[in-house]
Design a protein around this motif. Structure first.
Motif: not given
Length: 230
Positions: A85-86, A57-63, A108-111, A168-169
């Motif tokens: 990714i960056d 799972d992706v760590e929630p703090t990242l979003y 990483r794209m703001g979602g 974003n995008s």
């Protein structure tokens, strides 16, 4: 000419089965693969394409969210794959995100992400399974639809998280019968796709193999353009 080189990310240990299946998908599509783990160089300039694989799972703090469930997190992997990714976004390296990879790409794209997908299942089973038991409804005008072909397609489902706010995008290119986002893409990029299912486990399907072939075609074009400017 040698085969395009595709970097396949994953955790420091384990995930042997998915890695081998993705490696096979890349090879069948005309590429060669190199495994990338935390501690590997994060510069994608030597690669012709990247696949961010599934898993934790992706760590929630990242979003900027608090944990709503007890997740299976790997912060080291989060940091490493975020950097990959960056770098790929900066260099416009062809990139395919699979399951967790699609989720991290979106973040990483703001979602943001839904942390417990089971609560959103109404029409389809909550069961996670490697076989294609769910239906992908493609946006007919998307690049993904042009790759996979017209019409709905059967997919598997092994994830507990899913895309909520789209980055974003990015645009949504496919949903399932519960209206859950199953695929995103970026139009102004040579090849940038995130899919929530695992095409590497469905490599026996001709339509699923098209996704790997499209990545390799973009990788070959990317390498040719890079060589011209070298």
């Amino acid at each position: 000419m040698s085969r395009p080189l595709i970097g396949i990310t994953g955790p420091r240990r384990g995930a042997v089965g998915p890695r081998l299946c993705i490696h096979l998908g890349v090879w069948l599509a005309g590429g060669r693969a190199v495994q990338l783990r935390p501690g590997s160089p994060v510069d994608t300039s030597a690669l012709d394409g990247v696949i961010i694989s599934g898993g934790h799972d992706v760590e929630p703090t990242l979003y900027k969210a608090e944990a709503e469930v007890v997740g299976n997190y790997d912060p080291e992997r989060d940091r490493f794959e975020a950097a990959i990714i960056d770098s790929a976004l900066r260099d416009e390296t062809p990139l395919l995100g699979i399951c967790r990879g699609a989720q991290l790409l979106n973040v990483r794209m703001g979602g943001s992400l839904f942390q417990d997908l089971r609560k959103r299942r109404r029409k389809t089973s909550r069961r996670r399974f490697i076989l294609p038991l769910k239906t992908l409804c493609l946006d007919g005008g998307s690049r993904l639809a042009r790759i996979l072909g017209a019409g709905d397609i059967r997919i598997n489902s092994l994830h507990n998280q899913s895309i909520d706010r789209v980055g974003n995008s990015l645009t949504i290119s496919g949903r399932d019968l519960d209206d859950i986002v199953q695929a995103v893409e970026r139009a102004n990029h040579p090849f940038l796709h995130g899919v929530q299912w695992h095409p590497e486990f469905l490599i026996y399907s001709a339509r699923q193999r098209r996704l790997f072939r499209a990545l390799l075609a973009a990788a070959a074009d990317y390498r040719a353009a890079r060589d011209r400017h070298a």
